[in-house]
Design a protein around this motif. Structure first.
Motif, PDB file in Angstrom:
ATOM      1  N   ASN A   1       0.832  -1.213   0.000  1.00  0.00           N
ATOM      2  CA  ASN A   1       0.000   0.000   0.000  1.00  0.00           C
ATOM      3  C   ASN A   1       0.863   1.258   0.000  1.00  0.00           C
ATOM      4  O   ASN A   1       0.555   2.237  -0.687  1.00  0.00           O
ATOM      5  CB  ASN A   1      -0.928   0.000   1.210  1.00  0.00           C
TER       6      ASN A   1
ATOM      7  N   ASP B   1       2.253   1.656  -3.540  1.00  0.00           N
ATOM      8  CA  ASP B   1       1.214   2.056  -4.481  1.00  0.00           C
ATOM      9  C   ASP B   1       0.855   3.527  -4.311  1.00  0.00           C
ATOM     10  O   ASP B   1       0.619   4.237  -5.298  1.00  0.00           O
ATOM     11  CB  ASP B   1      -0.020   1.186  -4.278  1.00  0.00           C
TER      12      ASP B   1
ATOM     13  N   ASP C   1      -4.207 -15.286   0.342  1.00  0.00           N
ATOM     14  CA  ASP C   1      -5.368 -14.738  -0.362  1.00  0.00           C
ATOM     15  C   ASP C   1      -5.400 -13.223  -0.251  1.00  0.00           C
ATOM     16  O   ASP C   1      -5.833 -12.536  -1.194  1.00  0.00           O
ATOM     17  CB  ASP C   1      -6.656 -15.334   0.213  1.00  0.00           C
ATOM     18  N   ARG C   2      -4.937 -12.689   0.879  1.00  0.00           N
ATOM     19  CA  ARG C   2      -4.916 -11.236   1.043  1.00  0.00           C
ATOM     20  C   ARG C   2      -4.033 -10.571  -0.017  1.00  0.00           C
ATOM     21  O   ARG C   2      -4.397  -9.557  -0.609  1.00  0.00           O
ATOM     22  CB  ARG C   2      -4.422 -10.877   2.443  1.00  0.00           C
TER      23      ARG C   2
ATOM     24  N   ARG D   1      -3.107 -11.915  -2.940  1.00  0.00           N
ATOM     25  CA  ARG D   1      -3.690 -12.136  -4.264  1.00  0.00           C
ATOM     26  C   ARG D   1      -4.804 -11.122  -4.545  1.00  0.00           C
ATOM     27  O   ARG D   1      -4.915 -10.601  -5.656  1.00  0.00           O
ATOM     28  CB  ARG D   1      -4.224 -13.561  -4.361  1.00  0.00           C
ATOM     29  N   ARG D   2      -5.625 -10.880  -3.540  1.00  0.00           N
ATOM     30  CA  ARG D   2      -6.699  -9.905  -3.729  1.00  0.00           C
ATOM     31  C   ARG D   2      -6.137  -8.504  -3.956  1.00  0.00           C
ATOM     32  O   ARG D   2      -6.699  -7.720  -4.738  1.00  0.00           O
ATOM     33  CB  ARG D   2      -7.637  -9.912  -2.510  1.00  0.00           C
ATOM     34  N   TRP D   3      -5.040  -8.195  -3.289  1.00  0.00           N
ATOM     35  CA  TRP D   3      -4.439  -6.862  -3.464  1.00  0.00           C
ATOM     36  C   TRP D   3      -4.030  -6.663  -4.922  1.00  0.00           C
ATOM     37  O   TRP D   3      -4.291  -5.608  -5.509  1.00  0.00           O
ATOM     38  CB  TRP D   3      -3.225  -6.718  -2.538  1.00  0.00           C
TER      39      TRP D   3
ATOM     40  N   ALA E   1      -5.165  -8.319  -7.518  1.00  0.00           N
ATOM     41  CA  ALA E   1      -6.336  -8.397  -8.380  1.00  0.00           C
ATOM     42  C   ALA E   1      -7.075  -7.074  -8.446  1.00  0.00           C
ATOM     43  O   ALA E   1      -7.654  -6.720  -9.489  1.00  0.00           O
ATOM     44  CB  ALA E   1      -7.271  -9.502  -7.882  1.00  0.00           C
ATOM     45  N   ARG E   2      -7.060  -6.306  -7.364  1.00  0.00           N
ATOM     46  CA  ARG E   2      -7.759  -5.018  -7.342  1.00  0.00           C
ATOM     47  C   ARG E   2      -6.940  -3.894  -7.969  1.00  0.00           C
ATOM     48  O   ARG E   2      -7.448  -2.785  -8.131  1.00  0.00           O
ATOM     49  CB  ARG E   2      -8.115  -4.638  -5.900  1.00  0.00           C
ATOM     50  N   ARG E   3      -5.684  -4.159  -8.316  1.00  0.00           N
ATOM     51  CA  ARG E   3      -4.813  -3.120  -8.880  1.00  0.00           C
ATOM     52  C   ARG E   3      -4.223  -3.630 -10.198  1.00  0.00           C
ATOM     53  O   ARG E   3      -3.139  -4.214 -10.213  1.00  0.00           O
ATOM     54  CB  ARG E   3      -3.720  -2.746  -7.895  1.00  0.00           C
ATOM     55  N   PRO E   4      -4.898  -3.383 -11.288  1.00  0.00           N
ATOM     56  CA  PRO E   4      -4.456  -3.923 -12.586  1.00  0.00           C
ATOM     57  C   PRO E   4      -3.071  -3.447 -13.010  1.00  0.00           C
ATOM     58  O   PRO E   4      -2.400  -4.129 -13.810  1.00  0.00           O
ATOM     59  CB  PRO E   4      -5.527  -3.419 -13.559  1.00  0.00           C
TER      60      PRO E   4
END
Length: 371
Positions: free
Chosen positions: A247, A250, A278-279, A281-283, A285-288
């Motif tokens: 974070n 980013d 999973d946390r 991976r989701r991060w 996935a939400r930031r192309p």
């Protein structure tokens, strides 16, 4: 000294002498001898007959030197300008004895030991310790040294190496490559007695025992192109802390560059479990614009941030004395800040083909080792 008739030399001899005299890589002794012979022969070409004294004065050498090499050339021509074999004590160690030492070193081990020493080999071979030492140096043998290596068993080893090394050597346009990892378990150690500082003739010394005040983990990202490091010390080592670092990265890196083009992030990391939750991976996935790149399993050496961690350990942590975890964290933060005042990127020179070829040769040696 009486006048001497100028020496006559052939065109081939003159060409060789002039080449030896002016070539910068020619041994200087041979170059000087060539100039002496040329000077003695040129006295006839110019019509000005010179004595050996005059030639010696012109070249800055002694009369004896001119006489010696002039005479040697008159007798043996060009071969006479080379050094003659020097006398000395006869050789006492035969080629067979040298071969036996080398073969024994390479193909055997001493009884109740893992490697040969010079004294042990001297006793076994009947030679002196000095003779064994010289033989080992001549053949580049160092039985006292041992190196470690690790072969990755990752089924996608080739693809991952080409992916990561390709980002190092040819990063995409409008993209930032970040080498990310964490240095866990940095220990706040206080020695049981004060450290004795360095003095003339004595190195710094400290006790082997210590008091352990706790640990901290450094989560860091290295900008491969600039050498800048973003580092944050945290008390725990979980995926939650890793996502906090992501974070921070980013938020710090703008979405567009100076040309108005969208900026992509390529995050290189190893296969530690913290990076594959999973946390995380989701991060991604939400930031192309952010792309996670994994190094091969068992090949963390390919991650450039490890080189920064090595420097941090060597220069600041290994010999540091820290009475608390906050003191340790301040030291780490100060080192990162000092590094970023004049950052320099690590220069990666090995391409994927070179790395894979070295791994292939290592595998071949290992499979043929007989173990």
């Amino acid at each position: 000294m009486p006048w001497r008739e100028p020496m006559e030399i052939t065109a081939e001899e003159r060409a060789a002498l002039e080449r030896w005299a002016r070539r910068p890589k020619t041994a200087q002794a041979l170059a000087l001898r060539s100039r002496i012979v040329l000077a003695c022969s040129d006295s006839g070409r110019t019509g000005r007959r010179q004595t050996d004294v005059a030639v010696a004065k012109d070249l800055g050498v002694t009369n004896t030197t001119v006489h010696k090499w002039r005479t040697r050339f008159e007798v043996d021509r060009l071969d006479g300008l080379s050094d003659e074999p020097r006398c000395g004590a006869p050789r006492r160690i035969t080629d067979e004895q040298v071969e036996a030492v080398v073969t024994r070193t390479l193909e055997s081990t001493p009884e109740n030991a893992t490697h040969w020493s010079t004294r042990g080999m001297a006793t076994a071979s009947g030679l002196s310790q000095t003779a064994v030492s010289r033989t080992w140096r001549a053949f580049g043998l160092k039985p006292h040294l041992s190196e470690t290596f690790k072969l990755s068993k990752d089924p996608q080893f080739v693809e991952k190496v080409r992916d990561v090394v390709g980002l190092y050597l040819a990063p995409p346009q409008h993209a930032i490559v970040l080498s990310v990892d964490e240095k866990s378990q940095c220990q706040a150690l206080e020695r049981s007695a004060p450290v004795e500082p360095i003095r003339p003739g004595r190195p710094e010394s400290h006790t082997h025992d210590y008091v352990r005040h706790g640990t901290a983990s450094l989560f860091s990202a290295l900008n491969v192109a600039t050498g800048e490091v973003v580092g944050k010390c945290m008390r725990r080592h979980r995926s939650a802390e890793f996502v906090r670092l992501l974070n921070q990265l980013d938020a710090a890196i703008p979405a567009t560059d100076a040309d108005g083009e969208a900026v992509e992030l390529h995050v290189i990391m190893d296969n530690y479990a913290t990076h594959k939750t999973d946390r995380v991976r989701r991060w991604f996935a939400r930031r192309p614009r952010s792309h996670g790149r994994f190094t091969p399993t068992g090949a963390s050496w390919i991650n450039q941030i490890e080189r920064f961690f090595a420097e941090l350990t060597t220069r600041r942590l290994r010999r540091g004395v820290f009475k608390s975890v906050p003191a340790l964290e301040r030291a780490i933060n100060d080192y990162v800040a000092q590094h970023n005042r004049d950052p320099k990127p690590f220069v990666w020179t090995a391409d994927a083909d070179l790395i894979l070829d070295r791994v292939r040769r290592r595998c071949e040696r290992t499979s043929n080792s007989g173990h």
